[in-house]
Design a protein around this motif. Structure first.
Motif, PDB file in Angstrom:
ATOM      1  N   THR A  84       5.720  11.358 -15.370  1.00 22.61           N
ATOM      2  CA  THR A  84       5.031  11.951 -16.342  1.00 22.61           C
ATOM      3  C   THR A  84       4.477  13.296 -15.492  1.00 22.61           C
ATOM      4  N   PRO A  85       4.330  14.545 -16.194  1.00 23.26           N
ATOM      5  CA  PRO A  85       3.610  15.703 -15.268  1.00 23.26           C
ATOM      6  C   PRO A  85       2.364  15.250 -14.542  1.00 23.26           C
ATOM      7  N   GLU A  86       1.499  14.288 -15.432  1.00 21.70           N
ATOM      8  CA  GLU A  86       0.330  13.918 -14.665  1.00 21.70           C
ATOM      9  C   GLU A  86       0.758  13.173 -13.367  1.00 21.70           C
ATOM     10  N   THR A 113       8.975  18.047 -26.620  1.00 21.41           N
ATOM     11  CA  THR A 113       7.590  18.385 -26.235  1.00 21.41           C
ATOM     12  C   THR A 113       7.439  19.628 -25.589  1.00 21.41           C
ATOM     13  N   HIS A 114       8.558  20.168 -25.242  1.00 19.07           N
ATOM     14  CA  HIS A 114       8.468  21.594 -24.450  1.00 19.07           C
ATOM     15  C   HIS A 114       7.433  21.526 -23.096  1.00 19.07           C
ATOM     16  N   GLU A 115       7.383  20.467 -22.423  1.00 23.16           N
ATOM     17  CA  GLU A 115       6.449  20.268 -21.489  1.00 23.16           C
ATOM     18  C   GLU A 115       7.169  19.902 -20.169  1.00 23.16           C
ATOM     19  N   LEU A 162       8.729  19.856 -16.400  1.00 21.59           N
ATOM     20  CA  LEU A 162       8.482  20.411 -15.073  1.00 21.59           C
ATOM     21  C   LEU A 162       9.814  21.296 -14.670  1.00 21.59           C
ATOM     22  N   TYR A 177      14.958  26.952 -22.166  1.00 19.09           N
ATOM     23  CA  TYR A 177      15.205  26.556 -20.980  1.00 19.09           C
ATOM     24  C   TYR A 177      16.466  26.992 -20.320  1.00 19.09           C
TER      25      TYR A 177
END
Length: 262
Positions: free
Chosen positions: A83-85, A126-128, A130, A162
């Motif tokens: 995940t990004p986190e 989610t448009h999140e 990386l 994107y």
């Protein structure tokens, strides 16, 4: 006089052929370049196993003159459920390690290499994601078979704002006998990223042959190393190129640097 001209012409031709076939080292192009595809974050995919390995690889990068690196760990369903986190947490560990070892001149960012699977469709919504730079998304397909509805997925990436970058298209052997597919994918607005090691026989002769075909056809947009370990970095130093390919790779590296310098 005729004999003299013929001999002179032959000498000129020999010089031209010698220049054209001259071997040049890829390593000569690496200083100051930007690597946009590698697996140097610790313990989250099949790249660096731990922080010690991350530091070792980054020292090797430094020795090659590469000081701007975008880490792109795999995000692949349940295999690498990053995940990004998770990724940003690992990135911070690496940044702290560089500072502690007086290597702060090495700049590391994080993006991701997304497998185009059903999980990716959910992530895209989610448009999140990386990204490389602002809007470029690095994606890959299985080496066994193309992703289902990959054309539609590329279109969805663009609809979501994107710009898709297909990692190492030369490595998808199922396209080697359907080379028209590469043109179709490019026509969808997809960017192609060459793996530097594909310029050697590291992945096999057929991959190397396809890499040169795509390079000569000017279908590549960017280049990255896809480094996973120290062996990959060592092999980069051993790659030689004929002059005609050397100039194309040089231009590709400049284009990559221009697009992703940070």
């Amino acid at each position: 006089m005729t004999i003299f001209i013929s001999r002179l012409s032959l000498q000129i031709l020999c010089v031209m052929v010698s220049f054209w076939l001259k071997k040049n080292y890829l390593a000569d192009l690496l200083p100051g370049s930007v690597d946009i595809h590698c697996h140097i974050l610790p313990g989250i995919d099949d790249g660096a196993a731990d922080l010690k390995t991350s530091l070792y690889l980054l020292r090797k990068y430094h020795a090659l003159g590469i000081k701007s690196i975008v880490a792109t760990p795999h995000i692949m369903g349940n295999i690498y459920p990053n995940t990004p986190e998770i990724i940003n947490s690992c990135l911070q560990l690496v940044k702290d390690l560089l500072a502690e070892n007086n290597l702060s001149e090495i700049k590391v960012r994080a993006a991701a290499e997304y497998m185009m699977d059903t999980n990716f469709d959910d992530l895209l919504n989610t448009h999140e994601l990386l990204t490389l730079g602002d809007t470029y998304v690095l994606v890959e397909m299985s080496y066994l078979q193309p992703s289902y509805y990959f054309e539609r997925t590329f279109q969805n990436i663009k609809i979501s704002g994107y710009r898709p970058v297909l990692a190492h298209p030369e490595r998808y052997a199922y396209f080697h006998h359907k080379q028209e597919t590469y043109g179709k994918i490019k026509n969808l607005g997809v960017n192609f990223q060459l793996n530097a090691l594909s310029l050697s026989a590291h992945y096999g002769r057929s991959v190397q042959k396809m890499a040169f075909k795509l390079l000569e056809s000017h279908l590549y947009d960017f280049i990255g190393t896809d480094v996973h370990n120290h062996i990959h970095l060592r092999k980069l130093k051993e790659i030689t190129l004929a002059t005609k390919h050397f100039e194309d790779v040089k231009a590709l590296m400049e284009k990559t640097k221009t697009a992703f310098t940070f």
